[in-house]
Design a protein around this motif. Structure first.
Motif, PDB file in Angstrom:
ATOM      1  N   VAL A  58     -13.159 163.617   3.547  1.00  0.00           N
ATOM      2  CA  VAL A  58     -12.591 163.408   4.869  1.00  0.00           C
ATOM      3  C   VAL A  58     -13.665 163.016   5.890  1.00  0.00           C
ATOM      4  O   VAL A  58     -13.546 162.006   6.585  1.00  0.00           O
ATOM      5  CB  VAL A  58     -11.858 164.679   5.357  1.00  0.00           C
ATOM      6  N   ASP A 113      -1.390 164.085   6.018  1.00  0.00           N
ATOM      7  CA  ASP A 113      -2.591 164.905   6.173  1.00  0.00           C
ATOM      8  C   ASP A 113      -2.409 166.295   5.562  1.00  0.00           C
ATOM      9  O   ASP A 113      -3.365 167.079   5.495  1.00  0.00           O
ATOM     10  CB  ASP A 113      -2.946 165.073   7.653  1.00  0.00           C
ATOM     11  N   TYR A 167      -7.757 172.047   2.852  1.00  0.00           N
ATOM     12  CA  TYR A 167      -9.010 171.490   3.366  1.00  0.00           C
ATOM     13  C   TYR A 167     -10.174 172.401   2.978  1.00  0.00           C
ATOM     14  O   TYR A 167     -10.121 173.611   3.207  1.00  0.00           O
ATOM     15  CB  TYR A 167      -8.935 171.332   4.876  1.00  0.00           C
TER      16      TYR A 167
END
Length: 119
Positions: free
Chosen positions: A48, A89, A93
């Motif tokens: 990212v 999205d 993460y």
């Protein structure tokens, strides 16, 4: 012992914002570049953004202009400000630390924080 602990994930509506944080061990933060990756269900890990020890940044095309990576060396913390979020999205993460910013090689990974973009 090296630790990377992410926080800040959650559920947000499309178009909304979230800020992820990653607290790192003091022993590595001052000498390592940091990065964020993500993994959506059924997909491979995707890079990212990354930030060097001295603050140089780079972004994947998919997030450029919407996400901002930053670091606070006094707090041993790296951030990912995510704006104008899209359903695509949605992912877990992960925070990374490594000594090779240009070569994009990462030595340490965190446990991840879930981000879900949905109405």
């Amino acid at each position: 012992q090296v630790q990377l602990v992410e926080s800040g994930g959650g559920l947000v509506q499309p178009g909304g914002s979230l800020r992820l944080s990653c607290a790192a061990s003091k022993s590595i933060f001052s000498i390592y570049a940091m990065a964020w990756y993500r993994q959506a269900p059924g997909k491979q890990h995707e890079w990212v953004a990354a930030i060097s020890m001295r603050g140089r940044t780079k972004y994947a095309d998919s997030v450029k202009g919407r996400f901002t990576i930053s670091r606070d060396n006094a707090k041993n913390t790296v951030y990912l400000q995510m704006n104008r979020l899209k359903p695509e999205d949605t992912a877990v993460y992960y925070c990374n630390a490594g000594s090779d910013y240009d070569g994009m090689r990462w030595d340490y990974w965190g446990q991840g924080t879930q981000v879900t973009v949905s109405s």
